[in-house]
Scaffold this active site. Sequence first.
Site, PDB file in Angstrom:
ATOM      1  N   ASP A   1       0.980  -1.501  -0.247  1.00  0.00           N
ATOM      2  CA  ASP A   1       0.255  -0.377   0.001  1.00  0.00           C
ATOM      3  C   ASP A   1       1.279   1.110  -0.519  1.00  0.00           C
ATOM      4  OD1 ASP A   1      -2.182   1.534   0.376  1.00  0.00           O
ATOM      5  OD2 ASP A   1      -1.447   1.822   2.532  1.00  0.00           O
ATOM      6  N   LYS A   2       0.116   2.556  -0.437  1.00  0.00           N
ATOM      7  CA  LYS A   2       1.146   3.653  -0.996  1.00  0.00           C
ATOM      8  C   LYS A   2       1.554   4.514   0.576  1.00  0.00           C
ATOM      9  CE  LYS A   2       0.275   7.277  -2.513  1.00  0.00           C
ATOM     10  NZ  LYS A   2      -0.019   8.050  -1.266  1.00  0.00           N
TER      11      LYS A   2
ATOM     12  N   THR B   1      -2.947   1.250  -4.428  1.00  0.00           N
ATOM     13  CA  THR B   1      -3.270   2.589  -3.771  1.00  0.00           C
ATOM     14  C   THR B   1      -4.472   3.677  -4.515  1.00  0.00           C
ATOM     15  OG1 THR B   1      -2.452   4.934  -2.989  1.00  0.00           O
ATOM     16  CG2 THR B   1      -1.559   4.168  -6.016  1.00  0.00           C
TER      17      THR B   1
ATOM     18  N   ASP C   1      -1.936  -0.801   5.783  1.00  0.00           N
ATOM     19  CA  ASP C   1      -2.038  -0.070   7.339  1.00  0.00           C
ATOM     20  C   ASP C   1      -2.944   0.329   6.971  1.00  0.00           C
ATOM     21  OD1 ASP C   1      -1.900   1.809   5.812  1.00  0.00           O
ATOM     22  OD2 ASP C   1      -1.189   3.191   7.817  1.00  0.00           O
TER      23      ASP C   1
ATOM     24  N   ASP D   1      -7.406  -1.739   3.538  1.00  0.00           N
ATOM     25  CA  ASP D   1      -6.324  -3.042   2.878  1.00  0.00           C
ATOM     26  C   ASP D   1      -6.756  -3.962   4.336  1.00  0.00           C
ATOM     27  OD1 ASP D   1      -4.419  -0.684   2.345  1.00  0.00           O
ATOM     28  OD2 ASP D   1      -3.721   0.007   3.964  1.00  0.00           O
TER      29      ASP D   1
END
Length: 683
Positions: free
Chosen positions: A351-352, A504, A551, A555
């Site tokens: 994840d970004k 993302t 996080d 997600d």
Amino acid sequence: MHEGHDSGGMHAGHEQMFRRRFFVSLVLSIPVLLYSETLQELLGFSMPAFVGSEWLGPVFAVIIFIYGGVPFLQMAVPEVRTRAPGMMTLISLAITVAFVYSLATVVVLPGMSFFWELVTLIDIMLLGHWIEMRSVRRASSALTELAKLMPDTAERVTSDGDIEEVPATALQEGDVVLVRPGANIPADGVIEEGESAVNEAMITGESMPVEKRPGDEVIAGAINDEGSLRVRVSATGDDTALAGIMRLIEDAQSSKSNTQMLADRAAGWLFYVALAAAVVTGVAWTLVQSFDVVVIERVVTVLVIACPHALGLAIPLVVAINTSLAARNGMLIRDRIAMEQARELDVVVFDKTGTLTKGEQGVVAVETTTGTDEDEALALTAAVEGDSEHMVARAIREAAEERALSLPAVSNFEALKGRGVQATVDGETVHVGGPNLLRQLEIDPPSDLAVFAEDAGANARSVVYLVRDGEAVAAISLADVIREESRHAVDALHNLGVEVAMLTGDSTAVARSVADELGIDTYFAEVLPGKKDEKMAELQSEGKLVAMVGDGINDAPALARADVGIAIGSGTDVAVESADIVLVQNNPVDIVRLITLSRKSYRKMQENIVWAAGYNVLALPLAAGVLAPIGILLSPAVGAVLMSLSTVIVAVNAQFLRRADLSLPNLSGTERTAPPPEPTSAK
């Protein structure tokens, strides 16, 4: 959903059961061991005799068998029914044969009992399975954490315009609710009145609060910022986006494969080997000397020795050390199977926001007009933004602090809603804000600042201007700050032969910018929570073993769907609870250490399985009596010694894992010998 919860509850219940029964059985085993004639002969000691002392061993062994051994018999039933013998079947076979034969030696048959062997076997198997259940157990409270986002009550606007507090579950489609500053939105809906920024990061992954106006949609669970909103409810309960995410987590968790462990497979093989060896032993000895007590003792010895203590500890010991070693290196292992799978990962998907980046705005560059000093401009901007709590203002102040700049005194601070701020410095009014500020002030930025802003926009960076004397004299670009560790993590993963992808909810421009900077192979942009889950499934359908690192709540479904779900420790409780592994120190580089540790641990497990099986390769033929013609016959006592030796070897070998080197010597100053390939945008 219920399956996932039941699984977690089952493992937790088994863990407590094995723990309790291990300690009780261990204490009860002491008199059995002390009054075992075999141990007394082997170790050269004796215990005082008293009336009934000869019954201590049998009585306590019976209690231990019923209390500590029967659970294994119960858990062997499903293996027998499915005709897939595993560890439980092998354990049950050994302890049942040892128990029945030992009782027979007390009541009917002459010979040596296996009581001390029986209780130690039960004790060690209880210990091994306690350790195993503790490592396998994974909390299944992700949905509970999601539910916490939903407020228990809501403020509903009545037809008279009054405000009434009602349970959130009482809301219906078409109701209008008041959402005060800082409150969670109780249901999906459309804004009818008010303007505010809404933090949807936990739902969409967008790093910046989203400005909302009348007509815009809002999502249940999102957090309202400073403005007051009136929202007309469009969906409640199971129809909300948040409920949809909960269903995705449920589906993903329930779709996890039930990977069979190495020890279970080895135990299944040993079960058939033991039965075959026992049959061959019985037939051969009967043909040689007719059926008698000696034949029974040979068969029993084979069946008992077939279940080595070492096999029960071969995997759990490594897992326990693996877990401890991982914790010391910033990794919390919640699912052992996922830890083992990490060694074979084909692709790691990050994840970004909050994972590869810090999830907060930071100053990237400062551009000034001729005659304006960069530090002076940054200090003045930070001073004007001094009373603002906006994340952009905080980023600018932090940048000034990092440069140890001295800020001028300001007065008459005023926030210009939607445009920026203004304050008085040395009797002069100074403005700071974005493009909307320049339009309001009817100011065109100088060409150098305009080019700077255009380049920043192309890289998905926001820009604020410093305006004094009616002119824009500086521009500051800001972006979500990329973690320095992320660069090292991507390089190190490539060195391990692992592909790196990024997922993302941010725009394509933002995703491309981050992927370019980090050298990421593939990126997925503008992906909603449901699509994140689908992206995991797509990669898996290509035959790839996939890890997801994230996080946020958005997600969580992907973390649960991935073969290995890895959560950043500073993330939401939902992300952490949905993951198999948690990076406690929020360091993406720990993923490299995770893969390295997984590979080393698996190798150690294989070695231990070989040691445990090696014991059987040696002991079973000897117990069967293949060397009896030359006078070599393995007695039960010697077999027990060999079993103990095998257990010691496995335990010592597992300890060598503590020496595993998880350091990354080239981590600082990682350099590429060639430019990274152009990242691919996958739809």
